[in-house]
Design an enzyme around this catalytic site. Structure first.
Site, mmCIF file in Angstrom:
data_model
loop_
_atom_site.group_PDB
_atom_site.id
_atom_site.type_symbol
_atom_site.label_atom_id
_atom_site.label_comp_id
_atom_site.label_asym_id
_atom_site.label_seq_id
_atom_site.Cartn_x
_atom_site.Cartn_y
_atom_site.Cartn_z
ATOM 1 N N LYS A 33 -32.857 32.903 130.279
ATOM 2 C CA LYS A 33 -32.387 31.549 130.324
ATOM 3 C C LYS A 33 -32.666 31.064 131.708
ATOM 4 O O LYS A 33 -32.698 29.487 131.627
ATOM 5 C CB LYS A 33 -30.954 31.812 129.774
ATOM 6 N N THR A 34 -32.507 31.604 132.551
ATOM 7 C CA THR A 34 -32.391 30.968 133.923
ATOM 8 C C THR A 34 -33.905 30.514 134.330
ATOM 9 O O THR A 34 -33.998 29.324 134.745
ATOM 10 C CB THR A 34 -32.004 32.247 135.179
ATOM 11 N N ASP A 216 -25.005 26.055 132.471
ATOM 12 C CA ASP A 216 -25.625 27.363 132.039
ATOM 13 C C ASP A 216 -24.122 27.983 131.808
ATOM 14 O O ASP A 216 -23.059 27.471 132.266
ATOM 15 C CB ASP A 216 -25.997 27.891 133.305
ATOM 16 N N GLU A 217 -24.218 29.112 130.768
ATOM 17 C CA GLU A 217 -23.012 29.724 130.536
ATOM 18 C C GLU A 217 -22.015 28.795 129.846
ATOM 19 O O GLU A 217 -20.657 28.991 130.186
ATOM 20 C CB GLU A 217 -22.155 30.488 131.620
ATOM 21 N N GLN A 247 -21.275 35.979 124.580
ATOM 22 C CA GLN A 247 -20.951 36.563 125.628
ATOM 23 C C GLN A 247 -19.940 35.755 126.390
ATOM 24 O O GLN A 247 -19.755 35.804 127.673
ATOM 25 C CB GLN A 247 -22.260 36.306 126.496
ATOM 26 N N ARG A 603 -26.109 45.075 130.258
ATOM 27 C CA ARG A 603 -26.447 44.783 131.391
ATOM 28 C C ARG A 603 -27.457 45.717 131.747
ATOM 29 O O ARG A 603 -28.287 45.867 132.850
ATOM 30 C CB ARG A 603 -25.162 45.107 132.487
#
Length: 763
Positions: A33-34, A216-217, A247, A603
């Protein structure tokens, strides 16, 4: 432009090429996504969109720095505003501070300073707090601010004592902040969101300025952040929200999952893109994560997949107790490094709460395993660092009474608490700051001539330091250390503790120098004291983490968000810990706990080990640990299950523990090499003790003795070790049904009913 799109998968490319109109990018973990956000910014720039019309917001300084660096590489020379929400709020508030009654050089109070201010307010009002701690009251005020409820709108709920206390304290607390020209973290968003809501012209101007907003997020946004983003996307609704409902793990601090779940209702013309290909984890890890999160109801379904190699199966281990767990993890890591297969930095150890780190820290020190703990604010919270920074805060904002109180007698100058109280009374009567009051010390009743002279010297000191406010941060910090006598005071001590403090303040000087150097390289950035203070105030938890250090990383699951490691150990997957005990009777919180476990699992890049203990020392008590209900939701038929400790010395009756793990997996199972060669399973000499983990085995449900539905609230039940108790609460259903039972001699205990030895004694 073609080069910008190279290497993107079809879904990523679709998101990058979208230009006008709202965009929702549902990005699974490890889906790049980044990369999508930064390539989309570069794509907009390539189409001729001016950099100053683009705003990108995220939650951590580390994420913002990485995003900024990637944009710079893709579009050299372009300066796009990439920031955390709180830094954006801080910058905007400096510009419009006077509209909310602040000075542009306002102070940002950290949690400790805000709590101290709140305590002073409570004391001054002489309000009976009925046993509620300042932390509880502060949390309630924070919750109100996150919902954009100011002191004037806050209404107590009938029959709720805490809300009545908050209604009395909140207005006075906010007045104290304004009088000191200070804000807490929540104010950075509250003030700006309310300005945008109330001032149509300001909203329109900023909407015109920031025509393309990316966040973002998005699943972690609260009400204030939601209002801010909506306000900037009215005339130019080009809001691109990237996030993943699976998330969302910050509901406890105000994040509203509905913001992302309802995005399509807020923006009916939205384009939705799903990023479902995972580039981070192995299929084995992804399968465990996907199976777990599928149990949640409040989500947007995705079909995660990866083209990565299968990798070793996820390992699930039962240990005898928490210390045994720590030793097992340490041995696995040490052996993997000694064999040459891994570096220390390949490993991360996660836990639900910081209290669980004690055992692993101790064992790592014993075995000389290098490690770093992710607690980014820790350095700036040390007493000596806060002392020096308080001088800087008072230099920058003379109205900051809290900074005055911290510095006026540090190091000791003979100015006692009674003098400070008299200065405070005088300041209150005349509507001035403590520093201004100190200038009139000789005129204040009760202040002796000798004390007034000492206070005057402090005022002269602050006047001297005032000359350094507009200069580089290093010069300001250096001036404080020299002129205040703080460094000299520590240098003259023989105490080992003081020598450590001396080393820390020297490190602060280095920190300020590095800040100045970084600002010199950043075009348009100011290297001054105010900017440096803002940086120290807005430190994120992960900012202290150095991914270049060859050390094992220890951190909570919340801190792990956004990071990735080749090998992850997730400790204490037990009921009451993960999921946390506060989620027992709240389905919404239980789903957030499951999302937290999902975040931890995802992770891991190559190898993952989950573990639980049969017994754990936790919160000052030794207790029988119940495996987490989440473990029952995993695809255990594809996982490695192992019992790596003897259980015959635990003092548990056989019926306390149900069934067997079975033998540890054969060595040939590990075609891709296991996490490490763990200690051989210990042979249990006593009669086959049964482990609590049978619930994870294929035939586990067959061991169920009493239907979970047979238990009722108020029913008396019997436990073979704990005796007779009464069912207090019930939650969940089926094999996940749980009960809280109160025992006269043992207090409240929690059980997964399908796998507990409880017996109903009546209806």
């Amino acid at each position: 432009m073609t080069k910008l799109l190279e290497g993107l998968n079809p879904a990523q490319r679709e998101a990058v090429e979208h230009v006008d109109g709202p965009l929702l990018i549902l990005a699974g973990p490890g889906s790049g996504k980044t990369r999508v956000v930064t390539h989309r910014i570069a794509h907009l720039l390539s189409l001729g969109v001016p950099a100053w019309q683009i705003l990108a917001l995220t939650f951590t300084n580390k994420a913002a720095a990485e995003m900024r660096l990637r944009v710079e590489r893709l579009a050299p020379g372009e300066k796009v505003w990439v920031s955390t929400f709180h830094r954006f709020g801080a910058k905007m508030l400096r510009k419009y501070a006077e509209r909310v009654g602040l000075d542009p050089n306002y102070t940002i109070y950290d949690a400790g300073d805000a709590r101290q201010t709140l305590k002073r307010v409570i004391e001054s009002l002489q309000i009976p707090v009925m046993g509620y701690t300042p932390d509880r009251i502060a949390a309630a005020i924070s919750k109100a601010k996150n919902r954009l409820i100011g002191p004037e709108e806050f209404k107590p709920r009938p029959g709720n004592p805490l809300s009545e206390i908050v209604a009395a304290v909140y207005p006075a607390y906010q007045q104290r902040l304004i009088a000191s020209s200070a804000v807490d973290f929540d104010d950075l968003l509250l003030h700006i969101a309310r300005l945008l809501h109330d001032d149509a012209d300001l909203r329109a101007n900023l909407d015109e300025r920031f025509r393309y907003v990316m966040v973002d997020e998005y699943q972690d946004t609260n009400r204030a952040q939601y209002v801010l983003l909506r306000a900037l996307s009215v005339d130019h609704p080009n809001l691109a929200a990237t996030g993943d409902p699976d998330q969302s793990i910050y509901g406890w601090r105000g994040a509203d999952l509905n913001n992302i779940l309802e995005f399509e209702n807020d923006y009916p013309s939205v384009k939705v893109v799903r990023l479902e290909q995972n580039y981070r984890s192995t299929p084995a890890i992804l399968s465990v994560a996907d199976t777990l999160i599928a149990q949640n109801k409040k989500r947007k379904a995705k079909s995660l997949f990866t083209e990565n190699p299968e990798g070793p199966p996820v390992r699930l281990v039962t240990y005898a107790d928490g210390d045994d767990e720590a030793r097992g993890v340490a041995t696995a890591i040490r052996d993997a490094v000694r064999s040459g297969r891994r570096r220390w930095s390949d490993f991360a150890v996660f836990y639900r709460v910081n209290a669980l780190s004690r055992a692993i820290e101790r064992v790592f020190r014993q075995q000389q395993i290098p490690f770093q703990m992710v607690r980014g604010q820790e350095f700036y919270q040390r007493r000596e660092i806060k002392d020096v920074l308080a001088y800087c805060q008072l230099m920058n904002n003379p109205k900051d009474d809290l900074a005055f109180e911290r510095t006026v007698n540090s190091p000791a100058r003979g100015i006692g608490a009674k003098t400070i109280q008299r200065l405070g009374d005088y300041a209150y009567r005349h509507g001035i700051s403590l520093l201004e009051s100190a200038r009139d010390a000789a005129q204040i009743d009760g202040v002796t001539k000798r004390t007034a002279t000492l206070v005057a010297k402090f005022v002269t000191l602050m006047d001297t330091l005032d000359a350094y406010v507009g200069g580089p941060a290093e010069e300001a910090v250096s001036a404080v250390l020299e002129h205040s006598g703080y460094r000299k005071h520590l240098q003259g001590s023989d105490s080992e503790e003081d020598l450590n403090r001396l080393a820390n303040i020297e490190e602060l000087l280095t920190d300020a120098r590095q800040f100045d150097e970084a600002m010199e390289e950043e075009e348009g950035a100011e290297a001054n004291l105010e900017a440096y203070l803002e940086r120290t105030w807005l430190v994120n938890e992960t900012d202290g983490w150095d991914d270049d250090n060859d050390k094992v990383t220890l951190m909570t699951l919340h801190a792990a968000k956004g990071l990735e490691f080749p090998v992850v150990f997730l400790l204490a997957v037990e009921d009451g810990i993960l999921p946390h005990e506060r989620s027992a009777n709240d389905p919404t919180q239980l789903e957030e706990e499951r999302r937290l476990a999902f975040v931890g699992i995802t992770r891991a890049e190559q190898e993952l080990q989950l573990s639980h203990a049969l017994r754990r020392d936790y919160r000052g008590q030794r207790r029988i640990a119940i495996p987490s209900s989440f473990l029952m939701e995993l695809p255990t038929d594809t996982m490695d299950l192992a019992q790596l400790a003897a259980t015959d010395d635990l003092g548990l009756a056989p019926d306390d523990l149900i069934g067997d793990w079975g033998d540890a997996p054969d060595e040939e199972v590990y075609r891709h090499e296991p996490i490490a060669k763990a200690p051989e399973p210990v042979t249990v000499e006593a009669p086959a003790i049964k482990t609590a983990a049978t619930l994870l085995s294929a035939g586990g449900m067959g061991a169920m003795r009493v239907s979970p539905d047979a238990f009722k609230i108020g029913m008396e039940v019997e436990h073979p070790e704990l005796g007779v108790g009464t069912v207090l609460t019930l939650s969940g259903s089926g094999k996940g049904r749980r009960a809280a039972v109160i025992f006269p001699d043992h207090g409240e205990k929690r059980f997964v009913l399908a796998f507990s030895p409880l017996r109903p004694l009546g209806k």
